[in-house]
Design a protein around this motif. Structure first.
Motif, PDB file in Angstrom:
ATOM      1  N   THR A 117       1.017  -0.915   0.071  1.00 24.98           N
ATOM      2  CA  THR A 117      -0.038   0.107   0.468  1.00 24.98           C
ATOM      3  C   THR A 117       1.054   1.618  -0.181  1.00 24.98           C
ATOM      4  O   THR A 117       0.871   2.272  -0.504  1.00 24.98           O
ATOM      5  CB  THR A 117      -0.987  -0.465   1.577  1.00 24.98           C
ATOM      6  N   ALA A 120       2.167   2.235  -3.362  1.00 28.29           N
ATOM      7  CA  ALA A 120       0.869   2.161  -4.588  1.00 28.29           C
ATOM      8  C   ALA A 120       0.890   4.208  -4.117  1.00 28.29           C
ATOM      9  O   ALA A 120       0.221   4.576  -4.950  1.00 28.29           O
ATOM     10  CB  ALA A 120      -0.665   1.792  -4.499  1.00 28.29           C
ATOM     11  N   TRP A 121       0.642   4.225  -2.773  1.00 30.82           N
ATOM     12  CA  TRP A 121       0.499   6.111  -1.797  1.00 30.82           C
ATOM     13  C   TRP A 121       1.364   6.826  -2.593  1.00 30.82           C
ATOM     14  O   TRP A 121       0.939   7.659  -3.429  1.00 30.82           O
ATOM     15  CB  TRP A 121       0.350   5.686  -0.921  1.00 30.82           C
ATOM     16  N   CYS A 122       2.767   6.176  -2.296  1.00 37.19           N
ATOM     17  CA  CYS A 122       4.224   7.139  -2.826  1.00 37.19           C
ATOM     18  C   CYS A 122       3.751   7.669  -4.665  1.00 37.19           C
ATOM     19  O   CYS A 122       4.495   8.723  -4.497  1.00 37.19           O
ATOM     20  CB  CYS A 122       5.456   6.685  -1.957  1.00 37.19           C
ATOM     21  N   ALA A 124       1.594   7.398  -6.756  1.00 35.21           N
ATOM     22  CA  ALA A 124       0.554   8.087  -7.376  1.00 35.21           C
ATOM     23  C   ALA A 124       1.013   9.685  -7.312  1.00 35.21           C
ATOM     24  O   ALA A 124       0.226  10.121  -7.920  1.00 35.21           O
ATOM     25  CB  ALA A 124      -0.884   8.021  -5.901  1.00 35.21           C
ATOM     26  N   PRO A 203       0.356   2.907  -9.611  1.00 32.79           N
ATOM     27  CA  PRO A 203       0.125   2.320  -7.800  1.00 32.79           C
ATOM     28  C   PRO A 203      -0.965   0.292  -7.913  1.00 32.79           C
ATOM     29  O   PRO A 203      -0.552  -0.023  -7.379  1.00 32.79           O
ATOM     30  CB  PRO A 203      -1.039   3.161  -7.623  1.00 32.79           C
ATOM     31  N   LEU A 207      -0.964  -2.455  -5.332  1.00 32.91           N
ATOM     32  CA  LEU A 207      -2.422  -2.785  -4.998  1.00 32.91           C
ATOM     33  C   LEU A 207      -2.755  -3.943  -5.979  1.00 32.91           C
ATOM     34  O   LEU A 207      -3.368  -5.010  -5.036  1.00 32.91           O
ATOM     35  CB  LEU A 207      -3.296  -1.824  -5.995  1.00 32.91           C
TER      36      LEU A 207
END
Length: 461
Positions: A117, A120-122, A124, A203, A207
């Motif tokens: 996760t 995926a967050w960074c 984006a 991301p 994911l």
């Protein structure tokens, strides 16, 4: 004949009186229990390797997604997971005895949600600072630590006569995760880019693994077991640390496994730097880098290295592998000016094959060397340090320590290549350094285990 206590199951999927050497227990429920635990262990460790190697392929997509990192910074994103993963392997070795193999497998699998996760967050947002990206990449090291606890857990389930087979399957299944990550991520990211754009699809690289991680954690919780007789062998670990051959074998394992995991991590970037990011084959709308073939070949060859070591001796096969690594790497340097993709790829696949075979042969050497060292002491040679601890206990502890030290090669290989590119603009200097290192390790193998006058460990190693 002494009677063995019957198996007892307790709440929390704990098993008492586990004894795989008891033929009646093994022929009854024992074999099925061990195989069930092995199957779910392989699945969880496989995902650990996937997460561990995610950044090796993700960095190839960062420039197109709007990230403006230097080549040196990209190398740090590749190598940081290996640095953290290698370090975590040491404490992870003792977690099985502390919390139970099934319990820790569930926990270690769920911990993989953090790097998945986080990635995926960074990725984006192209404005994500490099320091944050590096911290998230470090979390991927959690996947590297899983190997140590997984191997420590499975060793308790199988009798000695089947332990090598079970551990080999467990290791090979995990190693394949690196190849699958490098194959699957380009498919998903490239296909998703058509709908969401390069930054919007990146991301997905993290994911897509979340459902599989949750499934693996649930399967481990539902179907695996804790063995109450599993204990941490602190005395064995301390005793093997006093054994000089621990450090010799760890050095050799840096050269074999370190080469495998280091080049697995950096191979996608080497291909992109040398032949462009679009090098590969098309699968629908996706362009698939052939970098995954390196990790795939190395993983599949590893068991054959162990089999050859069984027949010809681990030291002989390891020395041959180092010789092959040196020759292949030297030819790679000489043919780089040709800029011919087929030669470059073919030589690297041979390099991965030699490193994979060396993984198996070097790992096979560890219990043999410790057994021969114990025999040597009984015959009056050498020191008595740790003599009160059996060779089997020391060898078992050494397997975990050596696997941890060898994994630091995954950090060293990318950083050596990074230093070469920074200093000279190319990778030739790094490759010559690797050639020198392989020749040195070949000489160490011969000197310590194969020369005629060596008294400590020789023909059987």
């Amino acid at each position: 004949m002494a009677a063995f206590p019957a198996l007892v199951s307790r709440p929390g999927r704990w098993i008492d009186n586990w004894s795989p050497e008891n033929s009646a227990q093994w022929a009854g429920p024992g074999r099925d229990i061990a195989r069930r635990n092995l199957n779910w262990s392989i699945g969880c460790e496989f995902l650990g390797f996937v997460i561990w190697q995610l950044w090796s392929i993700v960095v190839i997509f960062l420039p197109a997604a709007g990230f403006r990192f230097s080549s040196s910074e990209l190398f740090w994103l590749i190598s940081m997971p290996s640095l953290v993963g290698a370090t975590l392997r040491i404490p992870y070795t003792f977690m099985v005895a502390r919390f139970g193999g099934r319990n820790w497998t569930v926990v270690s699998a769920l911990l993989l949600l953090l790097p998945a996760t986080g990635l995926a967050w960074c990725v984006a947002d192209p404005r994500t600072p490099f320091a944050v990206m590096l911290g998230v990449a470090a979390l991927a090291g959690l996947g590297g630590g899983n190997f140590a606890s997984s191997m420590a857990n499975i060793t308790y389930f199988f009798p000695v006569r089947e332990k090598g087979w079970a551990l080999g399957l467990n290791a090979a299944g995990g190693n394949l995760g690196a190849a699958v990550a490098q194959l699957a991520v380009p498919v998903v990211v490239t296909a998703g880019a058509a709908a969401a754009g390069a930054a919007g699809s990146l991301p997905l690289a993290g994911l897509i693994w979340i459902p599989l991680i949750l499934l693996a954690a649930f399967g481990a919780w539902k179907f695996m077991n804790n063995i109450s007789s599993a204990t941490s062998d602190i005395a064995g670990s301390l005793a093997c640390l006093r054994e000089p051959h621990l450090w010799v074998l760890a050095l050799l394992y840096i050269g074999t496994f370190g080469s495998f995991i280091g080049f697995s991590g950096v191979f996608p970037k080497l291909l992109a730097d040398t032949f462009g990011p679009s090098t590969g084959f098309t699968l629908g709308a996706a362009t698939i880098s052939l970098a995954f073939l390196g990790a795939l070949v190395g993983s599949l060859v590893r068991p054959y290295g162990g089999r050859l070591a069984d027949r010809w001796g681990g030291a002989r096969i390891t020395m041959v592998c180092f010789a092959a690594l040196a020759v292949i790497t030297l030819v790679q340097v000489w043919t780089l000016p040709l800029h011919y993709f087929g030669i470059f790829l073919g030589l690297f696949l041979l390099l991965f094959a030699a490193a994979g075979a060396g993984n198996g042969s070097t790992y096979r050497m560890i219990p043999v060397v410790f057994a021969l060292r114990s025999r040597d002491r009984r015959q009056g040679h050498g020191t008595d340090d740790g003599a009160e601890v059996s060779s089997a206990r020391k060898a078992s502890a050494a397997l975990g320590i050596i696997s941890a030290i060898g994994a630091y090669g995954g950090f060293l290989v990318p950083q050596v290549l990074n230093a070469s590119r920074t200093a000279s603009g190319g990778y030739e200097s790094a490759f010559y350094g690797f050639v020198a290192g392989y020749l040195l390790l070949m000489a160490v193998t011969w000197f310590c285990y194969l020369r005629r006058s060596s008294r400590a460990v020789l023909a059987g190693a």
